[in-house]
Design a protein around this motif. Structure first.
Motif, PDB file in Angstrom:
ATOM      1  N   ARG A 147      34.667  28.935  34.944  1.00 39.85           N
ATOM      2  CA  ARG A 147      34.919  30.021  35.898  1.00 39.85           C
ATOM      3  C   ARG A 147      34.800  31.380  35.216  1.00 39.85           C
ATOM      4  NH1 ARG A 147      39.632  26.736  37.322  1.00 39.85           N
ATOM      5  NH2 ARG A 147      40.908  28.428  36.473  1.00 39.85           N
ATOM      6  N   ILE A 148      35.171  31.467  33.939  1.00 43.75           N
ATOM      7  CA  ILE A 148      34.990  32.717  33.196  1.00 43.75           C
ATOM      8  C   ILE A 148      33.508  33.063  33.128  1.00 43.75           C
ATOM      9  CG2 ILE A 148      35.194  33.800  30.926  1.00 43.75           C
ATOM     10  CD1 ILE A 148      37.770  32.146  30.526  1.00 43.75           C
ATOM     11  N   TYR A 149      32.685  32.064  32.835  1.00 42.11           N
ATOM     12  CA  TYR A 149      31.229  32.274  32.753  1.00 42.11           C
ATOM     13  C   TYR A 149      30.668  32.667  34.117  1.00 42.11           C
ATOM     14  CZ  TYR A 149      26.489  31.363  30.964  1.00 42.11           C
ATOM     15  OH  TYR A 149      25.191  31.471  30.542  1.00 42.11           O
ATOM     16  N   ASP A 150      31.192  32.033  35.169  1.00 45.59           N
ATOM     17  CA  ASP A 150      30.773  32.394  36.520  1.00 45.59           C
ATOM     18  C   ASP A 150      31.064  33.869  36.787  1.00 45.59           C
ATOM     19  OD1 ASP A 150      30.137  31.704  39.458  1.00 45.59           O
ATOM     20  OD2 ASP A 150      32.186  32.456  39.604  1.00 45.59           O
ATOM     21  N   TYR A 151      32.254  34.314  36.414  1.00 51.51           N
ATOM     22  CA  TYR A 151      32.626  35.716  36.618  1.00 51.51           C
ATOM     23  C   TYR A 151      31.744  36.636  35.777  1.00 51.51           C
ATOM     24  CZ  TYR A 151      35.619  39.898  36.814  1.00 51.51           C
ATOM     25  OH  TYR A 151      36.102  41.165  36.979  1.00 51.51           O
ATOM     26  N   ALA A 152      31.435  36.222  34.548  1.00 54.25           N
ATOM     27  CA  ALA A 152      30.579  37.038  33.684  1.00 54.25           C
ATOM     28  C   ALA A 152      29.187  37.223  34.282  1.00 54.25           C
ATOM     29  CB  ALA A 152      30.465  36.398  32.297  1.00 54.25           C
ATOM     30  N   LEU A 153      28.720  36.207  35.026  1.00 56.90           N
ATOM     31  CA  LEU A 153      27.399  36.265  35.643  1.00 56.90           C
ATOM     32  C   LEU A 153      27.436  36.908  37.023  1.00 56.90           C
ATOM     33  CD1 LEU A 153      26.066  32.748  34.615  1.00 56.90           C
ATOM     34  CD2 LEU A 153      25.176  34.952  33.834  1.00 56.90           C
ATOM     35  N   GLY A 154      28.613  37.379  37.442  1.00 55.20           N
ATOM     36  CA  GLY A 154      28.717  38.028  38.742  1.00 55.20           C
ATOM     37  C   GLY A 154      29.017  37.084  39.885  1.00 55.20           C
ATOM     38  N   GLY A 155      29.429  35.840  39.567  1.00 56.08           N
ATOM     39  CA  GLY A 155      29.737  34.868  40.612  1.00 56.08           C
ATOM     40  C   GLY A 155      31.093  35.120  41.247  1.00 56.08           C
ATOM     41  N   LYS A 156      31.372  34.341  42.293  1.00 53.68           N
ATOM     42  CA  LYS A 156      32.604  34.522  43.062  1.00 53.68           C
ATOM     43  C   LYS A 156      33.531  33.311  42.990  1.00 53.68           C
ATOM     44  CE  LYS A 156      30.282  37.612  46.328  1.00 53.68           C
ATOM     45  NZ  LYS A 156      29.904  37.855  47.748  1.00 53.68           N
ATOM     46  N   ASP A 157      33.126  32.274  42.271  1.00 56.75           N
ATOM     47  CA  ASP A 157      33.920  31.054  42.200  1.00 56.75           C
ATOM     48  C   ASP A 157      34.840  31.091  40.989  1.00 56.75           C
ATOM     49  OD1 ASP A 157      32.799  29.628  44.518  1.00 56.75           O
ATOM     50  OD2 ASP A 157      30.947  29.687  43.350  1.00 56.75           O
ATOM     51  N   ASN A 158      35.812  31.988  41.029  1.00 57.54           N
ATOM     52  CA  ASN A 158      36.741  32.169  39.911  1.00 57.54           C
ATOM     53  C   ASN A 158      38.052  32.707  40.458  1.00 57.54           C
ATOM     54  OD1 ASN A 158      36.320  35.276  39.871  1.00 57.54           O
ATOM     55  ND2 ASN A 158      34.250  34.460  39.576  1.00 57.54           N
ATOM     56  N   TYR A 159      39.091  32.621  39.620  1.00 55.43           N
ATOM     57  CA  TYR A 159      40.419  33.066  40.011  1.00 55.43           C
ATOM     58  C   TYR A 159      40.815  34.305  39.210  1.00 55.43           C
ATOM     59  CZ  TYR A 159      40.792  28.336  41.986  1.00 55.43           C
ATOM     60  OH  TYR A 159      40.596  27.175  42.688  1.00 55.43           O
ATOM     61  N   GLU A 160      41.919  34.893  39.615  1.00 56.04           N
ATOM     62  CA  GLU A 160      42.413  36.075  38.926  1.00 56.04           C
ATOM     63  C   GLU A 160      42.659  35.790  37.449  1.00 56.04           C
ATOM     64  OE1 GLU A 160      43.573  39.887  38.106  1.00 56.04           O
ATOM     65  OE2 GLU A 160      42.595  39.103  39.908  1.00 56.04           O
ATOM     66  N   VAL A 161      43.161  34.595  37.118  1.00 58.85           N
ATOM     67  CA  VAL A 161      43.434  34.250  35.723  1.00 58.85           C
ATOM     68  C   VAL A 161      42.139  34.242  34.906  1.00 58.85           C
ATOM     69  CG1 VAL A 161      43.284  31.738  36.100  1.00 58.85           C
ATOM     70  CG2 VAL A 161      44.679  32.644  34.230  1.00 58.85           C
TER      71      VAL A 161
END
Length: 268
Positions: free
Chosen positions: A19-33
């Motif tokens: 999920r961290i990698y998803d967020y780094a790539l601009g994805g939306k499948d991640n949580y606040e943590v």
């Protein structure tokens, strides 16, 4: 980077490297943590999003090159959450009959597996929930043998995943076990974070990863190159991922921002 760490979880209480990698790539499948964890890493290594993007583009170019060379089977371990274009989309654009097996142990990734399975009608894609640290489980999975013919060449993708294995987890041994079960003429695509190009920045980033309970280990160019002992490296060899067959020669300062080695090699 993509997932194979023991902290991956299906809930929102602890960060997941997928999920961290998803967020780094601009994805939306991640949580606040996960977002907090990446933002902490960015305090030490501000260009981590740039690194993630170039790492992903390296995978696309490597798959393109192998598909153009006639490879029609791909085994992608440490898949992570789907971010288009996915490996099967790149491969099947070149060869619609290409077959792809995705492997990840994170239940969050499993929840998104349906997005991975929408391949071309001529080809096939499937998903195995398994961990890189247990290569025998991957190799014995019925889904693997139903989809891939291991008597013919397979491209093994380990993009941004080996750095989640510690020395005690023997990443070289894991890779050898996988390659020993693949036919001659198979390939491995791999990338790995390093402190070689920006030692202080990477040290800060790894410290922030540890504080977020995500294990990651940088390795030198020589340590990464040792994973390919006995294999035939494709040109240009072991280079920063942004320098692996780019369309336009990247500026030298980008290496420090990316801070990740990449290579593609053939099993003789």
């Amino acid at each position: 980077m993509t997932a194979s760490d023991s902290s991956a979880t299906s809930d929102a209480e602890a960060p997941s490297s997928a999920r961290i990698y998803d967020y780094a790539l601009g994805g939306k499948d991640n949580y606040e943590v996960d977002r907090r964890a990446l933002e902490k890493v960015m305090e030490g290594f501000p260009t981590v999003r740039i690194a993630a993007r170039h790492n992903r583009q390296f995978m696309h170019r490597a798959v393109d090159a192998l598909a153009d060379a006639g490879v029609k089977q791909f085994l992608d371990i440490g898949t992570g959450i789907p971010t288009e274009p996915n490996l099967h989309q790149v491969a099947q654009e070149r060869a619609p009959e290409a077959r792809v097996v995705y492997v990840d142990h994170d239940p969050v990734v499993l929840a998104h597996a349906r997005a991975l399975l929408a391949g071309s009608p001529e080809g096939r894609t499937t998903f195995i929930q398994a961990d890189l640290t247990d290569p025998e489980a991957i190799l014995s999975a019925p889904e693997l043998h139903e989809t891939l013919d291991l008597a013919s060449p397979v491209a093994l993708s380990l993009v941004a995943v080996l750095h989640f294995l510690s020395a005690d987890q023997n990443p070289a041994g894991v890779l050898k076990t996988l390659l020993d079960n693949l036919a001659p003429g198979s390939f491995v695509i791999a990338s790995h974070i390093t402190a070689d190009l920006d030692p202080e920045g990477m040290d800060r980033a790894l410290d922030m990863y540890r504080r977020s309970a995500v294990h990651a280990q940088a390795r030198t160019r020589d340590e990464f190159a040792a994973f390919f002992d006995g294999l035939e490296l494709l040109d240009p060899g072991v280079v920063a991922v942004n320098r692996w067959r780019p369309g336009i020669e990247p500026p030298s300062w980008l290496d420090k921002q990316v801070n990740c080695w990449g290579a593609v090699a053939r099993k003789p």
